[in-house]
Design an enzyme around this catalytic site. Structure first.
Site, mmCIF file in Angstrom:
data_model
loop_
_atom_site.group_PDB
_atom_site.id
_atom_site.type_symbol
_atom_site.label_atom_id
_atom_site.label_comp_id
_atom_site.label_asym_id
_atom_site.label_seq_id
_atom_site.Cartn_x
_atom_site.Cartn_y
_atom_site.Cartn_z
ATOM 1 N N THR A 129 0.799 -1.299 -0.183
ATOM 2 C CA THR A 129 0.126 -0.132 0.093
ATOM 3 C C THR A 129 0.842 1.344 0.006
ATOM 4 O O THR A 129 1.870 1.194 0.564
ATOM 5 C CB THR A 129 -1.009 -0.015 1.337
ATOM 6 N N ARG A 175 -5.915 8.446 3.664
ATOM 7 C CA ARG A 175 -7.206 8.907 4.408
ATOM 8 C C ARG A 175 -7.046 8.794 6.046
ATOM 9 O O ARG A 175 -7.345 9.472 6.686
ATOM 10 C CB ARG A 175 -8.220 7.709 4.166
HETATM 11 O O1 F6P Z 1 -4.235 2.957 -1.218
HETATM 12 C C1 F6P Z 1 -4.606 3.705 -0.161
HETATM 13 C C2 F6P Z 1 -5.166 5.034 -0.580
HETATM 14 O O2 F6P Z 1 -4.488 5.398 -1.191
HETATM 15 C C3 F6P Z 1 -5.787 5.953 0.559
HETATM 16 O O3 F6P Z 1 -4.844 6.659 0.833
HETATM 17 C C4 F6P Z 1 -6.976 6.685 -0.083
HETATM 18 O O4 F6P Z 1 -7.874 7.122 0.767
HETATM 19 C C5 F6P Z 1 -7.378 5.344 -0.768
HETATM 20 O O5 F6P Z 1 -6.321 4.457 -1.132
HETATM 21 C C6 F6P Z 1 -8.349 5.681 -1.828
HETATM 22 O O6 F6P Z 1 -8.685 4.421 -2.582
HETATM 23 P P1 F6P Z 1 -9.896 4.036 -3.513
HETATM 24 O O7 F6P Z 1 -10.134 4.949 -4.563
HETATM 25 O O8 F6P Z 1 -9.697 2.619 -3.989
HETATM 26 O O9 F6P Z 1 -11.108 4.022 -2.732
#
Ligand code: F6P
Length: 327
Positions: A129, A175
């Site tokens: 991640t 997030r």
């Molecule tokens: O991969 C983690 C992340 O980048 C978070 O920081 C972000 O809030 C989230 O993914 C958004 O993911 P998605 O667009 O898949 O909901």
């Protein structure tokens, strides 16, 4: 210790640069040890639907440099149900899979823990991640690449900020984690950094910006993590502008471009080490765990500990250093 004959590998949750390099490493380490490999598409969704493919050494040729994941990824509510997991387990058994390697974040690890607690299938988890928010490793796959992407963007934004004496609010991903924001703030020379883990009142932010102005700074950058405590970046910019309108104020949201792109050398090497280590731990008979790097050493952490430890990942000293650099 029963001999493993076939390993299943999957990616789940948000994609991250380095996932393909990890898949390649898992496949080749397994084949080197006479173990066959099944690729499971779309994470737990594909496990439930039996969306599998045979992976051989040539299946993973020339993917080390590719972002995203060749196995695709998904979020799967059905896997949260016992019925969903039963279907997944039946498909795994039918395909002759004795052990799994899961690549993803905490949602992926939670699924792995449920599956390995309910059924006798060991799962070795590789932290993938961009957020770098997983316990049991100093670095997750994709974090370094995402930082390099963010820095490239900030450097470009700074050119305009300096040429026009502008104040830029740059929103970066995170997030719940401020790791990217903090790193970007330090390496991009930001005047302020708003993090999800730490409250910075708008008053405090305005005071910082006034100090920067008094120090004759020609460009002003505020890095805003998407999960910061003051709400969205437009809201933060508006509230500042209402009370401090010396600068022409602009907002840039970097968004999903931070998740894509060719992995950095660091992420490729880390992914290769993690894939190799994960397969070897399965061969040794290590129970389900996450793999990680601590200092220079590869380590495992039980899923129980990895998922329940509430360690603050942010480096407090780096927060202080970021402030000192604004003198
Ligand atoms: O991969 C983690 C992340 O980048 C978070 O920081 C972000 O809030 C989230 O993914 C958004 O993911 P998605 O667009 O898949 O909901």
């Amino acid at each position: 210790m029963s001999k493993i004959r076939r390993i299943g590998v999957y990616t789940s949750g948000g994609d991250a640069p380095g996932m393909n390099a990890a898949i390649r490493s898992v496949v080749r380490t397994a084949i080197y040890n006479d173990i066959k490999v099944t690729g499971i598409f779309r994470g737990y969704e594909g496990m439930i639907e039996g969306d599998f493919t045979e992976l051989v050494s040539r299946s993973v040729s020339s993917i080390i440099q590719q972002g995203g994941t060749i196995l695709k990824s998904a979020r799967c509510p059905e896997f949260r149900t016992p019925e969903g997991r039963k279907k997944a387990y039946e498909n795994i058994r039918y395909a002759g899979i004795d052990a799994l390697v899961a690549i993803g974040g905490d949602g992926t690890f939670t699924g792995a823990e449920l599956l390995s607690n309910e059924y006798d299938v060991p799962v070795m988890c590789i932290p993938g991640t961009i957020d770098n928010d997983l316990y049991g490793t100093d670095y997750t796959l994709g974090f370094d690449t995402a930082n390099n992407t963010v820095i490239e963007a900030i450097d470009k934004i700074k050119d305009t900020a300096a040429s026009h004496n502008r104040l830029f609010f740059v929103e970066v991903m995170g997030r719940d984690s401020g790791c990217i924001a903090l790193n970007a703030g330090v390496s991009g020379g930001a005047e302020a950094i708003l993090l999800p883990e730490k409250e910075t009142a708008i008053d405090e932010l305005i005071a910082m910006l006034k100090t920067a102005k008094a120090r004759n700074k020609t460009s002003t950058i505020v890095i805003v993590a998407e999960g910061n405590k003051n709400g969205g970046v437009y809201n933060v910019a508006k509230r500042v502008k209402e009370r401090f309108d010396f600068y022409d104020t602009k907002v840039s949201i970097l968004g999903h471009l931070q998740r894509g792109g060719s992995p950095s050398s660091f992420d490729r090497v880390l992914a290769t080490r993690m894939g190799y280590f994960a397969v070897n731990e399965l061969i040794k008979g290590t129970p389900s765990a996450t793999v990680g790097v601590r200092g220079t050493q590869m380590v495992t952490t039980s899923l129980e500990e990895a998922l329940r430890s509430k360690e603050l990942k942010l480096d407090e000293e780096l927060i202080t250093i970021a402030e000192v650099m604004n003198v």
